[in-house]
Design a protein around this motif. Structure first.
Motif, PDB file in Angstrom:
ATOM      1  N   ASP A  18       3.522   6.723  -1.088  1.00 22.00           N
ATOM      2  CA  ASP A  18       4.931   6.479  -1.413  1.00 22.00           C
ATOM      3  C   ASP A  18       5.855   6.688  -0.215  1.00 22.00           C
ATOM      4  OD1 ASP A  18       4.848   9.226  -1.173  1.00 22.00           O
ATOM      5  OD2 ASP A  18       5.629   9.630  -3.192  1.00 22.00           O
ATOM      6  N   GLY A  19       5.276   6.902   0.969  1.00 21.35           N
ATOM      7  CA  GLY A  19       6.095   7.062   2.166  1.00 21.35           C
ATOM      8  C   GLY A  19       6.579   8.474   2.418  1.00 21.35           C
ATOM      9  N   THR A  20       6.041   9.432   1.675  1.00 21.64           N
ATOM     10  CA  THR A  20       6.438  10.825   1.880  1.00 21.64           C
ATOM     11  C   THR A  20       5.400  11.538   2.739  1.00 21.64           C
ATOM     12  OG1 THR A  20       5.335  11.571  -0.138  1.00 21.64           O
ATOM     13  CG2 THR A  20       7.664  10.976  -0.322  1.00 21.64           C
ATOM     14  N   LEU A  21       5.793  12.688   3.265  1.00 26.11           N
ATOM     15  CA  LEU A  21       4.847  13.516   4.005  1.00 26.11           C
ATOM     16  C   LEU A  21       3.748  13.952   3.051  1.00 26.11           C
ATOM     17  CD1 LEU A  21       7.338  15.802   5.958  1.00 26.11           C
ATOM     18  CD2 LEU A  21       6.392  13.596   6.636  1.00 26.11           C
ATOM     19  N   GLY A  22       2.541  14.077   3.541  1.00 22.14           N
ATOM     20  CA  GLY A  22       1.433  14.507   2.694  1.00 22.14           C
ATOM     21  C   GLY A  22       1.675  15.895   2.139  1.00 22.14           C
ATOM     22  N   ALA A  23       1.110  16.172   0.984  1.00 20.07           N
ATOM     23  CA  ALA A  23       1.318  17.462   0.318  1.00 20.07           C
ATOM     24  C   ALA A  23       0.949  18.634   1.220  1.00 20.07           C
ATOM     25  CB  ALA A  23       0.513  17.515  -0.973  1.00 20.07           C
ATOM     26  N   SER A  24      -0.113  18.480   2.015  1.00 16.37           N
ATOM     27  CA  SER A  24      -0.504  19.589   2.888  1.00 16.37           C
ATOM     28  C   SER A  24       0.424  19.728   4.085  1.00 16.37           C
ATOM     29  CB  SER A  24      -1.947  19.398   3.366  1.00 16.37           C
ATOM     30  OG  SER A  24      -2.029  18.260   4.196  1.00 16.37           O
ATOM     31  N   HIS A  58      11.935   7.528  13.913  1.00 18.29           N
ATOM     32  CA  HIS A  58      11.959   7.339  12.462  1.00 18.29           C
ATOM     33  C   HIS A  58      12.993   8.249  11.821  1.00 18.29           C
ATOM     34  CE1 HIS A  58       8.365   4.951  12.802  1.00 18.29           C
ATOM     35  NE2 HIS A  58       7.709   5.948  13.348  1.00 18.29           N
ATOM     36  N   GLY A  59      13.584   7.760  10.743  1.00 18.96           N
ATOM     37  CA  GLY A  59      14.529   8.549   9.977  1.00 18.96           C
ATOM     38  C   GLY A  59      14.003   8.814   8.578  1.00 18.96           C
ATOM     39  N   PHE A  60      14.607   9.760   7.893  1.00 18.55           N
ATOM     40  CA  PHE A  60      14.194  10.133   6.550  1.00 18.55           C
ATOM     41  C   PHE A  60      15.388  10.149   5.620  1.00 18.55           C
ATOM     42  CE2 PHE A  60      10.762  11.730   9.056  1.00 18.55           C
ATOM     43  CZ  PHE A  60       9.646  11.651   8.242  1.00 18.55           C
ATOM     44  N   LEU A  61      15.120   9.831   4.374  1.00 19.53           N
ATOM     45  CA  LEU A  61      16.083  10.015   3.305  1.00 19.53           C
ATOM     46  C   LEU A  61      15.396  10.963   2.327  1.00 19.53           C
ATOM     47  CD1 LEU A  61      18.744   9.367   1.914  1.00 19.53           C
ATOM     48  CD2 LEU A  61      17.616   7.415   0.843  1.00 19.53           C
ATOM     49  N   GLY A  62      15.770  12.219   2.373  1.00 18.71           N
ATOM     50  CA  GLY A  62      15.062  13.235   1.604  1.00 18.71           C
ATOM     51  C   GLY A  62      13.649  13.379   2.151  1.00 18.71           C
ATOM     52  N   GLU A  63      12.656  13.233   1.287  1.00 21.69           N
ATOM     53  CA  GLU A  63      11.248  13.330   1.699  1.00 21.69           C
ATOM     54  C   GLU A  63      10.673  11.973   2.118  1.00 21.69           C
ATOM     55  OE1 GLU A  63       9.144  16.047   2.026  1.00 21.69           O
ATOM     56  OE2 GLU A  63      11.031  17.112   1.837  1.00 21.69           O
ATOM     57  N   ASN A  64      11.443  10.899   1.926  1.00 20.36           N
ATOM     58  CA  ASN A  64      10.922   9.557   2.180  1.00 20.36           C
ATOM     59  C   ASN A  64      11.243   9.055   3.576  1.00 20.36           C
ATOM     60  OD1 ASN A  64       9.818   8.995  -0.471  1.00 20.36           O
ATOM     61  ND2 ASN A  64      11.943   8.912  -1.164  1.00 20.36           N
ATOM     62  N   LEU A  65      10.232   8.482   4.215  1.00 23.76           N
ATOM     63  CA  LEU A  65      10.424   7.839   5.507  1.00 23.76           C
ATOM     64  C   LEU A  65      11.229   6.566   5.288  1.00 23.76           C
ATOM     65  CD1 LEU A  65       9.562   7.759   8.559  1.00 23.76           C
ATOM     66  CD2 LEU A  65       7.676   6.308   7.815  1.00 23.76           C
ATOM     67  N   LEU A  66      12.311   6.410   6.025  1.00 22.00           N
ATOM     68  CA  LEU A  66      13.100   5.186   5.925  1.00 22.00           C
ATOM     69  C   LEU A  66      12.275   4.006   6.414  1.00 22.00           C
ATOM     70  CD1 LEU A  66      16.551   6.416   7.285  1.00 22.00           C
ATOM     71  CD2 LEU A  66      15.934   5.956   4.906  1.00 22.00           C
ATOM     72  N   PHE A  69       9.745   2.595   5.194  1.00 28.62           N
ATOM     73  CA  PHE A  69       8.305   2.803   5.055  1.00 28.62           C
ATOM     74  C   PHE A  69       7.562   1.483   4.875  1.00 28.62           C
ATOM     75  CE2 PHE A  69       4.758   3.376   2.000  1.00 28.62           C
ATOM     76  CZ  PHE A  69       3.882   4.034   2.837  1.00 28.62           C
ATOM     77  N   GLU A  70       8.045   0.627   4.003  1.00 30.14           N
ATOM     78  CA  GLU A  70       7.358  -0.647   3.739  1.00 30.14           C
ATOM     79  C   GLU A  70       7.227  -1.483   5.011  1.00 30.14           C
ATOM     80  OE1 GLU A  70       5.934  -1.597   0.836  1.00 30.14           O
ATOM     81  OE2 GLU A  70       6.509   0.318  -0.049  1.00 30.14           O
TER      82      GLU A  70
END
Length: 132
Positions: free
Chosen positions: A66-72, A90-98, A100-101
């Protein structure tokens, strides 16, 4: 001592991760699918890199589907991954990589030289986890 299967899988996984160019990312699921292992196994290998491996292999370019950092990678390890990705622009919006797709590449299309793997009949079974 690691099994010969683990050693081969780790070697192949690191070869693929090394082929991810700056500005691109891949997912644990796609990486694992190419190697016929579970996404959790791929994440484990990257989470247990030696300090030298962690400095020389672009592990930070592997994300959840889903484009987020891995749980670990949450907490201190997540901070390191986020910082490395930010240094690559790269930029982020919350936990999501901008974007990503747009940034996500298919493992099969990278120049790593490894065909899709099939688990040998005498290999220990992969433990599949729901969602991996």
């Amino acid at each position: 001592m690691a099994s010969p299967f683990f050693a081969r899988i780790k070697s192949d996984l690191l070869q693929i991760v090394r082929s991810v160019p700056p500005g691109a990312v891949i997912t644990y699921a796609d990486l694992a699918g190419h190697l016929d292992i579970s996404a959790r196994q791929a994440a484990y290998i990257l989470a247990t890199l030696t300090p030298i491996e962690a400095e020389t292999i672009p592990w930070h370019r592997v994300l959840a589907s889903d484009g987020t950092l891995g749980a670990s990678r949450k907490g201190k390890r997540g901070d390191a991954q986020r910082e490395r990705l930010r240094r690559e622009g790269h930029g982020f919006l919350g936990e999501n990589l901008l974007d990503f797709e747009a940034l996500c590449r298919r493992v099969a299309e990278l120049p790593h030289g490894l065909p899709p793997q099939t688990r040998p009949p005498d290999a220990p079974p992969a433990k599949r986890v729901r969602g991996s």
